[in-house]
Scaffold this active site. Structure first.
Site, PDB file in Angstrom:
ATOM      1  N   ASP A  53       0.814  -1.226   0.000  1.00 20.93           N
ATOM      2  CA  ASP A  53       0.000   0.000   0.000  1.00 20.93           C
ATOM      3  C   ASP A  53       0.844   1.271   0.000  1.00 20.93           C
ATOM      4  OD1 ASP A  53      -2.584  -0.982  -0.159  1.00 20.93           O
ATOM      5  OD2 ASP A  53      -2.841  -1.165   2.006  1.00 20.93           O
ATOM      6  N   ARG A  76     -10.168   6.064  10.409  1.00 20.07           N
ATOM      7  CA  ARG A  76      -8.706   5.942  10.508  1.00 20.07           C
ATOM      8  C   ARG A  76      -8.155   7.009  11.478  1.00 20.07           C
ATOM      9  NH1 ARG A  76      -6.624   2.858   6.022  1.00 20.07           N
ATOM     10  NH2 ARG A  76      -8.234   1.343   5.540  1.00 20.07           N
ATOM     11  N   HIS A  85     -11.475   7.464   4.187  1.00 22.86           N
ATOM     12  CA  HIS A  85     -10.555   8.600   4.302  1.00 22.86           C
ATOM     13  C   HIS A  85     -11.282   9.838   3.770  1.00 22.86           C
ATOM     14  CE1 HIS A  85      -6.560   6.137   4.050  1.00 22.86           C
ATOM     15  NE2 HIS A  85      -6.716   6.607   5.277  1.00 22.86           N
ATOM     16  N   CYS A 122      -4.909   9.507  -3.701  1.00 25.37           N
ATOM     17  CA  CYS A 122      -4.215   8.568  -2.804  1.00 25.37           C
ATOM     18  C   CYS A 122      -2.769   8.351  -3.236  1.00 25.37           C
ATOM     19  CB  CYS A 122      -4.914   7.212  -2.802  1.00 25.37           C
ATOM     20  SG  CYS A 122      -6.550   7.261  -2.109  1.00 25.37           S
TER      21      CYS A 122
END
Ligand SMILES: CN(C)C(=N)NCCC[C@H](N)C(=O)O
Length: 291
Positions: A90, A161, A190, A284
């Site tokens: 990731d 998160r 997110h 991202c």
């Protein structure tokens, strides 16, 4: 404009859209940090988009990512790279690596064990790049995944998160106003999956991803915001990167492309279908480094 893997790269910044404009907007050059997805795979599931039983084509992920990187360069932005680390698939989602603002850097402290070693890797990059001070967040903090700069304020997500304690820590460390927003839909775990900063005053967002109280704050602060549809949100269309004029986002968010054009932005579509399998898209993969 849509840029897809295999299509010839533009040799100059994408042409202005011919659609009607309300305002002529100005792009400003940006500096981005990215991580090539050489080790990208989906071997665990920490968000609802990830399914380890579905195959991932790492070579295609790299090709799609390379096109995103060249899109930024063609648009006149600087792209720095952090070395990918084997076993940290990731790490391609560089936006989660931290927050860099006013020359200071705060490296992430990840929620899940699978991503925790990334914090040190990003911290080391910030230190080598000369950001002072550089610290690692004390509270759970997933970087620009949950902190988005809009003009002089920082919008901050929580719920899945990043913790509210991290919002206080960011406010103290950077000395900037931080507005907390609560996320309520696990698909939009997110902030940057549900809200895009387009320029110093303009955002786009998806109201169902936020609690009623947070929706009230967003309506009050941004009465002219672009509202994304279900279809835009479901392809992570809000996971976008704007330089104030050009907005790089998935080519699949067709309604959002239209709304952006109407408001004087230039949507630049890219295909990041392989990286969507990890639960991320354009934003991202892109950490903005603000000196
Ligand atoms: C904006 N950013 C960085 C994101 N929304 N991040 C995508 C993270 C995906 C990763 N599999 C995870 O679940 O942490």
């Amino acid at each position: 404009m849509t840029i897809t893997t295999g299509a010839p790269l533009p040799t100059s910044a994408p042409a202005e859209s011919t659609a009607p404009r309300t305002t002529q907007r100005g792009a400003t050059p940006r500096r981005f940090l990215m991580c090539r997805p050489e080790h990208f795979e989906v071997t665990y599931a920490i968000n609802p988009w990830m399914d380890p039983s579905k195959p991932v084509d790492t070579a295609l992920a790299v090709a799609q990512w390379e096109l995103l990187r060249s899109t930024y360069e063609v648009l006149g932005h600087q792209v720095d790279l952090i070395d990918p680390v084997e076993g940290l698939p990731d790490m391609v989602y560089a936006a989660n690596g931290g927050v860099v603002y006013a020359g200071k850097a705060m490296a992430a402290r990840f929620t899940y064990a699978e991503r925790q070693p990334e914090g040190a890797a990003y911290q080391a990059w910030f230190e080598r790049a000369g950001f002072r001070p550089t610290i690692q967040a004390a509270s759970t903090n997933e970087g620009e995944g949950d902190f988005l700069v809009v003009g002089r304020i920082i919008l901050a997500g929580t719920g899945f998160r990043t913790s509210v304690d991290a919002h206080h820590e960011v406010r103290e460390f950077f000395g900037a106003p931080v507005i907390s927003l609560e996320l309520v839909d696990p698909r939009y775990y997110h902030l940057d999956t549900a809200l895009a900063a387009l320029d110093d005053h303009t955002i786009a967002y998806y109201p169902p991803a936020f609690s009623p109280a947070s929706n009230a704050i967003l309506r009050q602060l941004f009465p002219d915001a672009i509202i994304a549809t279900d279809a835009d949100a479901e392809v992570l269309g809000l996971n976008a990167v704007s330089d104030g004029h050009n907005v790089v986002l998935t080519d699949k968010a067709v309604h959002l492309h239209e709304r952006l054009r109407e408001r004087g932005f230039n949507p630049v579509g890219v295909d990041l279908s392989e990286l969507l399998k990890g639960g991320g898209s354009v934003k991202c993969c892109t950490l903005e480094v603000r000196s």
